[in-house]
Design a protein around this motif. Structure first.
Motif, mmCIF file in Angstrom:
data_model
loop_
_atom_site.group_PDB
_atom_site.id
_atom_site.type_symbol
_atom_site.label_atom_id
_atom_site.label_comp_id
_atom_site.label_asym_id
_atom_site.label_seq_id
_atom_site.Cartn_x
_atom_site.Cartn_y
_atom_site.Cartn_z
ATOM 1 N N PRO A 274 0.854 -1.384 -0.129
ATOM 2 C CA PRO A 274 -0.135 -0.004 -0.066
ATOM 3 C C PRO A 274 0.841 1.108 0.105
ATOM 4 O O PRO A 274 1.936 1.568 0.742
ATOM 5 C CB PRO A 274 -0.817 0.046 1.333
ATOM 6 C CG PRO A 274 -0.353 -1.291 1.866
ATOM 7 C CD PRO A 274 0.873 -1.959 1.208
ATOM 8 N N VAL A 275 0.333 2.224 -0.910
ATOM 9 C CA VAL A 275 1.189 3.658 -0.631
ATOM 10 C C VAL A 275 0.381 4.640 0.232
ATOM 11 O O VAL A 275 -0.780 4.451 0.410
ATOM 12 C CB VAL A 275 1.225 4.390 -2.163
ATOM 13 C CG1 VAL A 275 1.653 5.552 -2.052
ATOM 14 C CG2 VAL A 275 1.953 3.390 -3.112
ATOM 15 N N ALA A 276 1.346 4.914 1.236
ATOM 16 C CA ALA A 276 0.629 5.650 2.399
ATOM 17 C C ALA A 276 1.697 6.923 2.712
ATOM 18 O O ALA A 276 2.623 6.912 2.450
ATOM 19 C CB ALA A 276 0.619 4.880 3.499
ATOM 20 N N ALA A 277 0.798 7.932 3.089
ATOM 21 C CA ALA A 277 1.362 9.258 3.619
ATOM 22 C C ALA A 277 2.575 9.194 4.699
ATOM 23 O O ALA A 277 2.168 8.884 5.594
ATOM 24 C CB ALA A 277 0.188 10.361 3.807
ATOM 25 N N ALA A 278 3.674 9.532 4.280
ATOM 26 C CA ALA A 278 4.746 9.279 5.284
ATOM 27 C C ALA A 278 4.547 10.289 6.468
ATOM 28 O O ALA A 278 4.990 9.800 7.689
ATOM 29 C CB ALA A 278 5.949 9.941 4.401
ATOM 30 N N ASP A 279 4.084 11.385 6.152
ATOM 31 C CA ASP A 279 3.779 12.305 7.308
ATOM 32 C C ASP A 279 2.763 11.956 8.249
ATOM 33 O O ASP A 279 2.876 12.302 9.545
ATOM 34 C CB ASP A 279 3.483 13.821 6.865
ATOM 35 C CG ASP A 279 2.132 13.707 5.826
ATOM 36 O OD1 ASP A 279 0.966 14.292 6.350
ATOM 37 O OD2 ASP A 279 2.369 12.998 4.822
ATOM 38 N N TYR A 280 1.996 10.882 7.950
ATOM 39 C CA TYR A 280 1.074 10.510 8.795
ATOM 40 C C TYR A 280 1.230 9.126 9.541
ATOM 41 O O TYR A 280 1.286 8.806 10.619
ATOM 42 C CB TYR A 280 -0.454 10.297 8.108
ATOM 43 C CG TYR A 280 -1.547 9.791 9.148
ATOM 44 C CD1 TYR A 280 -2.267 10.549 9.899
ATOM 45 C CD2 TYR A 280 -1.646 8.363 9.213
ATOM 46 C CE1 TYR A 280 -3.166 10.150 10.691
ATOM 47 C CE2 TYR A 280 -2.703 7.824 10.218
ATOM 48 C CZ TYR A 280 -3.606 8.837 10.814
ATOM 49 O OH TYR A 280 -4.520 8.184 11.733
ATOM 50 N N PHE A 281 1.889 8.204 8.564
ATOM 51 C CA PHE A 281 2.179 6.782 9.046
ATOM 52 C C PHE A 281 3.505 6.834 9.427
ATOM 53 O O PHE A 281 3.770 5.540 10.252
ATOM 54 C CB PHE A 281 1.787 5.700 7.785
ATOM 55 C CG PHE A 281 0.298 5.544 7.627
ATOM 56 C CD1 PHE A 281 -0.350 4.708 8.325
ATOM 57 C CD2 PHE A 281 -0.070 6.392 6.552
ATOM 58 C CE1 PHE A 281 -1.673 4.639 8.146
ATOM 59 C CE2 PHE A 281 -1.589 6.232 6.408
ATOM 60 C CZ PHE A 281 -2.278 5.267 7.241
ATOM 61 N N PRO B 72 6.152 4.535 1.657
ATOM 62 C CA PRO B 72 5.873 5.804 2.169
ATOM 63 C C PRO B 72 5.952 6.972 1.061
ATOM 64 O O PRO B 72 6.911 6.775 0.370
ATOM 65 C CB PRO B 72 6.836 6.108 3.342
ATOM 66 C CG PRO B 72 7.916 5.318 3.195
ATOM 67 C CD PRO B 72 7.274 3.776 2.161
ATOM 68 N N LEU B 73 4.896 7.836 1.028
ATOM 69 C CA LEU B 73 4.876 8.800 0.145
ATOM 70 C C LEU B 73 4.988 10.229 0.664
ATOM 71 O O LEU B 73 4.302 10.465 1.507
ATOM 72 C CB LEU B 73 3.896 8.561 -0.847
ATOM 73 C CG LEU B 73 3.501 9.624 -2.008
ATOM 74 C CD1 LEU B 73 4.630 9.313 -2.941
ATOM 75 C CD2 LEU B 73 2.149 9.630 -2.704
ATOM 76 N N GLN B 74 5.832 10.775 0.311
ATOM 77 C CA GLN B 74 6.083 12.405 1.001
ATOM 78 C C GLN B 74 5.119 13.207 0.111
ATOM 79 O O GLN B 74 5.235 13.601 -0.932
ATOM 80 C CB GLN B 74 7.508 12.971 0.804
ATOM 81 C CG GLN B 74 8.601 12.108 1.480
ATOM 82 C CD GLN B 74 8.353 12.589 3.114
ATOM 83 O OE1 GLN B 74 7.763 13.275 3.548
ATOM 84 N NE2 GLN B 74 9.253 11.500 3.712
ATOM 85 N N ARG B 75 3.907 13.718 0.984
ATOM 86 C CA ARG B 75 2.875 14.500 0.382
ATOM 87 C C ARG B 75 3.449 16.151 0.100
ATOM 88 O O ARG B 75 3.007 16.880 -0.567
ATOM 89 C CB ARG B 75 1.783 14.409 0.974
ATOM 90 C CG ARG B 75 1.078 13.040 0.844
ATOM 91 C CD ARG B 75 -0.350 13.024 1.445
ATOM 92 N NE ARG B 75 -0.458 13.117 2.801
ATOM 93 C CZ ARG B 75 -1.500 13.036 3.529
ATOM 94 N NH1 ARG B 75 -2.744 12.743 3.375
ATOM 95 N NH2 ARG B 75 -1.215 13.370 4.932
#
Length: 212
Positions: A66-73, A91-94
């Motif tokens: 799963p691609v997920a927001a780095a700032d949250y997870f 993790p994806l840096q938004r």
């Protein structure tokens, strides 16, 4: 970590999604049997990823990313460990203004390894049971891997079972509609229109209003 991930799926994810919630899957045969593949789905709840994991056999769990927001997870040590090692997120840096080639590098690496990448192109979780039109990030991502099939998946019910901002799980039956795969095309507008149309058609199969 592979064993822990497998046990988490077997002992927690599947009992929660299949017994507590209950899932009705339409067109299961359209799911990819192996990677690489991009799975795009609507996003209403933290349960979405758990349901997506349940769609595939246990032997494939280590291939689901799963691609997920780095700032949250990745915001604290415990959540980061669980997200990276058990949920196996990319993790994806938004935020931060990274160029697309850097922003999506983790996704490209996973696809090149033959993984199944889960994307929620709506962005953050939307309002419960309301399908939002997809953002164009997926167009730019898929451009670098145009031969990787894109599988649209529409889920209904999870926005009622555990909506955004609500910590209490309410057992609510979930319908999952799996669409036919398609691939990237150079015309950005045509690509986005096709993706949104395919999601709307899947929503329509269950007589759910596709758009606000």
């Amino acid at each position: 970590m592979g064993l822990l991930r497998w046990l988490f799926s077997l002992l927690i994810v599947r009992p929660l999604t299949l017994i507590v919630l209950g899932i009705n899957i339409r067109h299961r045969e359209r799911l990819p049997k192996k990677g690489p593949a991009i799975l795009v789905a609507n996003h209403n709840s933290h349960l979405d990823t758990l349901v997506m994991m349940t769609l595939f056999p246990l032997r494939m769990q280590n291939r689901i990313r799963p691609v997920a927001a780095a700032d949250y997870f990745l915001k604290n040590r415990w959540m980061a460990w669980f997200s990276l090692n058990i949920m196996h997120i990319i993790p994806l840096q938004r935020k931060g203004g990274k160029k697309n080639r850097d922003l999506f590098q983790g996704i490209y690496t996973a696809l090149d390894q033959g993984d199944l990448v889960i994307l929620y192109p709506e962005g953050s979780r939307g309002e419960p049971e309301r399908l939002q039109r997809y953002k164009s990030g997926i167009y730019h991502l898929a451009r670098k891997r145009p031969d990787v099939p894109i599988h649209p998946i529409f889920m209904h019910g999870l926005g009622k079972a555990l909506p955004k901002g609500d910590p209490i799980l309410v057992p609510f039956f979930c319908d999952v509609f799996v669409g036919e795969p398609f691939r990237w095309q150079e015309d950005k507008q045509a690509f986005m229109e096709e993706l949104n149309l395919r999601m709307a058609e899947l929503a329509g199969e269950g007589d759910f209003a596709p758009w606000e």
